[in-house]
Design an enzyme around this catalytic site. Structure first.
Site, PDB file in Angstrom:
ATOM      1  CG  ASN A  63      -2.291   0.666   1.354  1.00 47.47           C
ATOM      2  OD1 ASN A  63      -2.542   0.841   2.395  1.00 47.47           O
ATOM      3  ND2 ASN A  63      -2.638   1.379   0.289  1.00 47.47           N
TER       4      ASN A  63
ATOM      5  CB  CYS B 279      -4.245   5.867   6.034  1.00 42.27           C
ATOM      6  SG  CYS B 279      -3.369   4.821   4.937  1.00 42.27           S
TER       7      CYS B 279
ATOM      8  CG  ASN C  52      -8.320   7.847  -0.176  1.00 47.36           C
ATOM      9  OD1 ASN C  52      -7.520   6.876   0.381  1.00 47.36           O
ATOM     10  ND2 ASN C  52      -9.504   8.191   0.754  1.00 47.36           N
TER      11      ASN C  52
ATOM     12  CG  ASN D 274     -12.245   1.752   2.986  1.00 49.60           C
ATOM     13  OD1 ASN D 274     -11.300   2.134   1.830  1.00 49.60           O
ATOM     14  ND2 ASN D 274     -12.476   2.434   3.642  1.00 49.60           N
TER      15      ASN D 274
ATOM     16  CD  GLU E 193      -7.056   1.443   0.680  1.00 55.42           C
ATOM     17  OE1 GLU E 193      -7.265   2.462   0.950  1.00 55.42           O
ATOM     18  OE2 GLU E 193      -6.054   0.713   0.916  1.00 55.42           O
ATOM     19  NE  ARG E 194     -13.877   6.285   2.437  1.00 58.54           N
ATOM     20  CZ  ARG E 194     -14.076   6.837   3.510  1.00 58.54           C
ATOM     21  NH1 ARG E 194     -15.423   7.121   4.022  1.00 58.54           N
ATOM     22  NH2 ARG E 194     -13.049   7.475   4.340  1.00 58.54           N
TER      23      ARG E 194
ATOM     24  CB  CYS F  35      -6.596  -2.096   3.338  1.00 59.72           C
ATOM     25  SG  CYS F  35      -7.548  -0.729   4.041  1.00 59.72           S
ATOM     26  N   GLY F  36      -4.386  -1.405   5.924  1.00 61.82           N
ATOM     27  CA  GLY F  36      -4.256  -1.571   7.361  1.00 61.82           C
ATOM     28  C   GLY F  36      -5.341  -1.671   8.137  1.00 61.82           C
ATOM     29  CB  THR F  37      -8.509   0.676   8.424  1.00 64.40           C
ATOM     30  OG1 THR F  37      -8.327   1.114   7.019  1.00 64.40           O
ATOM     31  CG2 THR F  37      -7.669   2.043   9.167  1.00 64.40           C
TER      32      THR F  37
HETATM   33  N1  LIG Z   1      -9.031   4.423   1.536  1.00 68.05           N
HETATM   34  C1  LIG Z   1      -9.366   4.645   2.901  1.00 68.05           C
HETATM   35  C2  LIG Z   1      -8.236   5.142   3.649  1.00 68.05           C
HETATM   36  C3  LIG Z   1      -6.839   4.445   3.554  1.00 68.05           C
HETATM   37  C4  LIG Z   1      -7.080   3.342   4.409  1.00 68.05           C
HETATM   38  C5  LIG Z   1      -5.978   2.214   4.044  1.00 68.05           C
HETATM   39  N2  LIG Z   1      -5.087   2.628   3.047  1.00 68.05           N
HETATM   40  C6  LIG Z   1      -5.375   1.696   5.357  1.00 68.05           C
HETATM   41  O1  LIG Z   1      -4.105   1.259   5.319  1.00 68.05           O
HETATM   42  O2  LIG Z   1      -5.999   1.874   6.477  1.00 68.05           O
HETATM   43  C7  LIG Z   1     -10.592   5.299   2.864  1.00 68.05           C
HETATM   44  O3  LIG Z   1     -10.884   6.387   2.392  1.00 68.05           O
HETATM   45  O4  LIG Z   1     -11.356   5.101   3.889  1.00 68.05           O
END
Ligand SMILES: N[C@H](CCC[C@H](N)C(=O)O)C(=O)O
Length: 276
Positions: A14, A75, A66, A179, A197-198, A207-209
């Protein structure tokens, strides 16, 4: 023509452009600027842009934009990348990060970078979501940003971009959207994940979250909602890039807290973006 110094980093694939603090003053963080610098052919290329700003509440404030120019609350992989940059530039191995979703703690360990995430909230299980003539059983959780989680038998076979795009904008998640994570629990309790991913509006390599959302939902669905007090969990999440992120959390009587995300991050290169 303006020359804008940046650092390119990636957390499990990512990837992010971090605009060095001294370069930001000269550029407006407009949607066109972010779209252009994130374009993988006409720009530097990345899933998003990270800014480090001064904070009254923490050692540093992180903002995340984003690739489509939208600003997200938080993020997880971006925080891991920012932590690595902050460690390289300050030598500090422990510090706090202010985000739009709340305060995070970062620590650099020999196993990688650990981020204490915000506590998951707004958990909604077994949502029946109709899309393109089909019904999907969806679980929802906000892990700093919204995540719709769908359990599948084989993530490799999921049309992530097509299905992710459909669910990402479904009315049930409006107006913020969400997401979308497709997860496959393994016999050993680990989880394979693929994420739409949104704001990137495509599948990302990690994607971490989303990994936190996958770990929490998988444990709730397969091990129950914390019947025993203070049950500690560690869930390995295998991302699309092949990297494994570790998610640690404590669950007690439906409350989930002390959530940590751990994994590798790398500085890929430094450069100067010539903004016309
Ligand atoms: N695209 C996500 C934000 C980045 C989250 C993702 N890259 C992570 O590592 O948590 C959103 O707009 O909700």
């Amino acid at each position: 023509m303006r020359s804008i110094p940046f650092v390119k980093l990636q957390g499990s694939g990512n990837d992010f452009i971090l605009l060095e603090p001294n370069s930001r003053s000269r550029i407006p963080m407009s949607k066109p600027f972010i779209e252009k610098i994130c374009d993988r052919r006409f720009g530097v290329g990345a899933d998003g842009v990270l800014l480090m700003e001064a904070s009254q509440k923490a050692d540093v404030r992180m903002r995340i934009f984003n690739a489509d120019g939208s600003e997200a609350e938080m993020c997880g992989n971006g925080a891991r990348c920012l932590a690595l940059y902050f460690f390289h530039s300050s030598g500090r191995k422990a510090f706090s990060i202010e985000t739009g979703a709340g305060l995070l703690a970062a620590s650099i360990t020999e196993d990688g970078i650990k981020i204490r995430m915000t506590d998951p909230k707004d958990i909604r299980l077994d949502l029946c979501v109709k899309a393109a003539g089909k019904e999907y059983n969806v679980d929802f959780v906000d892990t700093g940003v919204p995540h719709a989680v769908i359990e599948v038998s084989d993530v490799a076979k999921v049309p992530v971009t097509r299905l992710g795009r459909l669910l990402r904008s479904h009315d049930i998640f409006s107006p913020a959207g969400t997401n979308v994570d497709f997860i496959q629990r393994q016999a050993d309790g680990s989880v394979n994940i693929r994420t739409y991913e949104r704001g990137v509006e495509d599948e990302t390599l990690a994607c971490g979250t989303g990994s936190v959302a996958a770990a929490v939902i998988s444990v709730i669905n397969h091990e129950g909602c914390g019947t025993k007090p203070h049950m500690k969990h560690r869930v390995c999440v295998k991302t699309k890039s092949g990297d494994v992120l570790c998610v640690y959390f404590t669950m007690s009587k439906k409350k989930i807290f002390d959530v940590w995300l751990e994994g590798q991050a790398r500085v890929v290169f430094r450069g100067k973006y010539l903004s016309g």
